[in-house]
Write a protein that holds these residues in place. Structure first.
Motif, PDB file in Angstrom:
ATOM      1  N   ASN A 137       3.746 -20.245   4.726  1.00  0.00           N
ATOM      2  CA  ASN A 137       2.615 -19.460   5.238  1.00  0.00           C
ATOM      3  C   ASN A 137       2.953 -18.780   6.555  1.00  0.00           C
ATOM      4  O   ASN A 137       2.645 -17.601   6.753  1.00  0.00           O
ATOM      5  N   LEU A 140       5.223 -15.788   5.822  1.00  0.00           N
ATOM      6  CA  LEU A 140       4.558 -14.661   5.157  1.00  0.00           C
ATOM      7  C   LEU A 140       3.488 -14.024   6.038  1.00  0.00           C
ATOM      8  O   LEU A 140       3.179 -12.841   5.883  1.00  0.00           O
ATOM      9  N   PRO A 186       5.209 -10.299   5.902  1.00  0.00           N
ATOM     10  CA  PRO A 186       4.651 -10.435   4.542  1.00  0.00           C
ATOM     11  C   PRO A 186       5.583 -10.017   3.415  1.00  0.00           C
ATOM     12  O   PRO A 186       5.404 -10.478   2.290  1.00  0.00           O
ATOM     13  N   ASP A 187       6.564  -9.166   3.700  1.00  0.00           N
ATOM     14  CA  ASP A 187       7.425  -8.718   2.602  1.00  0.00           C
ATOM     15  C   ASP A 187       8.704  -9.535   2.464  1.00  0.00           C
ATOM     16  O   ASP A 187       9.646  -9.119   1.779  1.00  0.00           O
ATOM     17  N   THR A 188       8.741 -10.708   3.099  1.00  0.00           N
ATOM     18  CA  THR A 188       9.887 -11.596   2.936  1.00  0.00           C
ATOM     19  C   THR A 188       9.958 -12.095   1.497  1.00  0.00           C
ATOM     20  O   THR A 188       8.958 -12.515   0.934  1.00  0.00           O
ATOM     21  N   ARG A 239       1.451 -14.587  -3.801  1.00  0.00           N
ATOM     22  CA  ARG A 239       2.033 -13.737  -2.759  1.00  0.00           C
ATOM     23  C   ARG A 239       3.490 -13.382  -3.070  1.00  0.00           C
ATOM     24  O   ARG A 239       4.202 -12.839  -2.229  1.00  0.00           O
ATOM     25  N   VAL A 259       6.045 -15.531  -4.034  1.00  0.00           N
ATOM     26  CA  VAL A 259       7.063 -16.581  -3.871  1.00  0.00           C
ATOM     27  C   VAL A 259       7.480 -17.102  -5.249  1.00  0.00           C
ATOM     28  O   VAL A 259       6.625 -17.420  -6.079  1.00  0.00           O
TER      29      VAL A 259
END
Lengths: 134, 134, 134
Positions: free
Chosen positions: B45, B48, B52-54, B85, B87
């Motif tokens: 969390n 991200l 956020p675009d990891t 998201r 993952v």
């Protein structure tokens, strides 16, 4: 004379190879166990004794964050020595925030990084080797 | 005016560097300790939220395999949120086989990979950074 | 006939991709817990069963150094089998020295490396993937 020249070139190339072989290590420690932290500092010493120009960054996060606080760390002397030898001491800001720890409590040798995992991943992306401490 | 142009170029280059800096992280968890698993999901969390675009892939194996079973996992909500998201939740088939666990018991969010270590090594070979959870 | 040729090319290309995908893994073990060591050898077997030409080097250091001594290791048979399959068994000289352990006590299958962390970092710099055992 030709042989001497050749030898000279070989020595130069070897020196070049040795320079290239400089290691860059990003080290993660999340353990609050002082036995693990003691091992970490011994390993850093071992590395810098064998290869003094190794670049090292140690990222303290999770329970290990207490090692880089003014009032709770057991290894200030080792941290100061490592810092003097060029080791980057990084403290995770998320680990501070989630424990309501003020930045004022962080030792002056430490650099605060926003998110430990992103710091470690970014260094690897830039070609640093990764070591996970106990 | 020239200075403005230069500034514009510098800003563009910085934006380019920021785009390049997207991280790809392959995360290994083999611990069956739910405290370690909780830390993992909090760290995901944190990552991200900050970036956020990891790209993230978490490889569950060994004792951690129980976290991705329908009837034994404690963190289905966190896994579902992470999965939404983007993952990748990977479950090691060898860990299933060695415990005689049927694939039917694996949660639908998980992708089954043959050998956890080869999955993690392959991702590193492809340039992903590696994080070993507790 | 053309289709057969195409198939042949596709098979050749796939073989080429498979050859490129050979993994090189440097594995770190510092735990003296024989349960952790048993898991390590099972994982090595899993990897070599699935991908027999994987290059593996296991670096034993810290408390794990006792696994590669003639008189204290529990896993000589597994080490011998791994060694026969091409796995490099590395023993950290600093771990030996700090415990006053003579090199004579190290099993013949092991190669002694000066500093475990530098060995692991160097392999990563050369493109090997890193796995940290429990």
């Amino acid at each position: 004379m030709q042989k001497l020249k050749l030898l000279f070139v070989v020595v130069l190339l070897s020196a070049g190879a040795a320079i290239k072989a400089q290691e860059k290590i990003v080290w993660e420690i999340s353990s609050g166990d002082t036995a693990h932290q003691r091992i970490l500092f011994r390993q850093i010493n071992n590395v810098l004794t064998a290869a003094p120009d190794t670049k090292i960054e140690v990222v303290f996060h999770g329970f290990a964050i207490f090692a880089v606080l003014k009032d709770t760390g057991y290894f200030h002397q080792q941290i100061q020595q490592a810092h003097k030898r060029g080791v980057i001491i990084a403290a995770c800001n998320n680990s501070l925030k989630s424990r309501n720890i003020s930045k004022d409590r962080v030792i002056p040798e430490a650099t605060i990084v926003p998110v430990s995992i992103l710091e470690i991943a970014g260094k690897q992306r830039e070609g640093w080797s990764y070591i996970k401490a106990e």
